[in-house]
Enzyme design. Structure first.
Site: not given
Ligand code: ARG
Length: 472
Positions: A33, A165-166, A287, A293, A300, A335
């Site tokens: 380890s 909402t939604h 990009s 872009k 993200e 760990k």
């Protein structure tokens, strides 16, 4: 080479007495380890020093022997910190490596370091010390992000946007109210991290392999020496208890889920479709092919990393499930998930704090979206309720007007003005942002309750900072 014919390495193991040969290379490669628990070096040395002092108090080490081992540990600490420490093939973990080197430096007396101790209590001690520090650092990062959010919320003044909402426009709400949502969810994370710290704050040192020791060691004294709030009550329990690991992973996973929701929001808001926020160049990416872009990669990844945080938690729970008492080597798998979750969350907190701090809200775009008159439908129904109309009926009246507005392309305000049930003063409600002065319920999305709410949030953040100062 066929299986079983691998190279047998030197006999420099902690258990060489019982064994006629040294370990096979394949065994070490599979069971080592060291590549990851090298991160526990400082905590291992701290635990070892406390153990040496405990052996001194018990009369097992003379003053000279203590000095010799302690100064060897000091030297190892320097060698590790300056990357001059040389590992050898049979160092199966950082604990083994440090003890080997102490013995090289201090000579035969180094062989007394492990008296009355097992790697089982040693590893658990070092790991708890590390987890406690990690929790403190994480709480600091969360409080930092909360502070950025609070300052942005205060700075938002009377800016407003549609609440959804939604993912459909619901009612206009102050921008400060919306930003504070994230700070409140983070305050529960802070609380959970403190709570996790409290249960991690128990010293395992002195539990030995599983049964304590016949030597006159005092676990309570070493716990105090190491700054633990408590000492274990049951040596078997503490050598195989990994609740503090599972709880850390849970707290980090929930925190990560909250960060993912911030991330998702910024992805939406930075899109041309919403256009609610502009990201600073330093906190966005371009990009490789499309010159125009500007991408919200931090947001993200804040969203994406939540997946592995959840995976780390479920992976550890699966490892722990059904394990017999006490220590089993399976526990070495505790760990990496925590190291990974802690790293990802701590980096994410810093990146998101910077991204939000440097971002610019487009309050005109927010207001334009919120000034969609149909978003006032609930407030209009409440105007009718104010005049004595039962809510169900008010709901139906306004719903009908919204339907007419859509089918006739007439504005809702014109239809309302022409409707007998509304007094002419209702027109004031259609002034931009007017609804937010009328909404005064406790904790609600009106300017006045939001100001009170932000005061409470600020006091809570200050209280959490004080709690943190007490810990560190
Ligand atoms: N590297 C191991 C771990 O982290 C050390 C413990 C080994 N203990 C033992 N009894 N074999 O769990």
């Amino acid at each position: 080479m066929s299986p079983g014919d691998e190279k047998i390495l030197g006999e420099n193991t902690l258990w060489h007495g019982r064994f006629a040969s040294g370990p096979a290379e394949a065994l070490l490669e599979f069971t080592s380890s060291l590549s990851f628990d090298v991160r526990l070096a400082a905590q291992d040395i701290k635990g070892s020093k406390a153990h040496v002092r405990g052996l001194g108090r018990a009369g097992i080490l003379t003053a000279d022997e203590q000095t010799a081992i302690l100064s060897a540990l000091d030297q190892v600490e320097v060698e590790l910190a300056t990357k001059q420490f040389e590992f050898v093939a049979t160092d199966e973990d950082i604990h083994t490596a440090i003890e080997r080197r102490v013995t090289e430096i201090a000579g035969e007396v180094g062989g007394k370091l492990h008296t009355g101790r097992s790697r089982n209590d040693q590893v658990a001690t070092a790991f708890r010390l590390w987890v406690k520090e990690m929790l403190v650092t994480t709480i600091e990062g969360v409080i930092e992000l909360q502070t950025v959010l609070l300052n942005k919320a205060v700075g938002a003044g009377d800016a407003y946007l549609p609440g959804y909402t939604h993912l459909q426009r619901a009612q206009p709400i102050p921008l400060g109210h919306h930003l504070a949502v994230h700070a409140w969810s983070l305050s529960r994370d802070v609380d959970r991290l403190f709570d996790t710290h409290r249960r991690a704050d128990v010293s395992p040192l002195g539990a030995g392999a599983l049964a304590g020791t016949s030597l006159p060691l005092d676990p309570v004294a070493t716990a105090a020496d190491l700054g633990f709030a408590a000492t274990f009550d049951n040596s078997v329990d503490v050598t195989c208890d990994r609740d503090f690991v599972a709880e850390s992973l849970f707290a980090l996973a929930v925190l990560g889920v909250h960060l993912s929701r911030i991330g998702e929001e910024y992805c939406l808001w930075a899109s041309s479709e919403f256009g609610f926020v502009a990201l600073d160049d330093g906190y966005s990416t371009g990009s490789s092919m499309m010159p125009q872009k500007k991408n919200p990669d931090i947001a993200e990844l804040a969203r994406g990393k939540a997946g592995r945080l959840i995976g780390n938690l479920t992976g550890l729970l699966a490892t722990l499930k059904g394990l017999p008492f006490a220590y089993n080597r399976d526990l070495q798998e505790d760990k990496e998930p925590v190291f990974d979750s802690a790293d990802q969350v701590q980096l994410g907190l810093i990146a998101l704090s910077g991204m939000i701090q440097t971002s610019e809200f487009n309050v005109d775009a927010m207001a334009a979206a919120a000034d969609d008159q149909t978003a006032l439908a609930t407030d209009l129904a409440e105007v009718l309720v104010d005049g004595g109309t039962p809510f169900r009926q008010a709901h139906a009246i306004v719903g009908e007007l919204v339907r007419q507005s859509i089918s006739t392309e007439k504005s809702l305000s014109d239809l309302v003005a022409a409707h007998d049930d509304f007094a002419p003063s209702v027109n004031e409600l259609f002034e931009p942002g007017a609804a937010l002065y009328r909404r005064n319920s406790y904790g609600g999305a009106g300017y006045s309750p939001v100001a009170d709410q932000l005061d409470r949030l600020s006091a809570l953040i200050k209280r959490d900072r004080d709690r943190l100062d007490e810990l560190s």
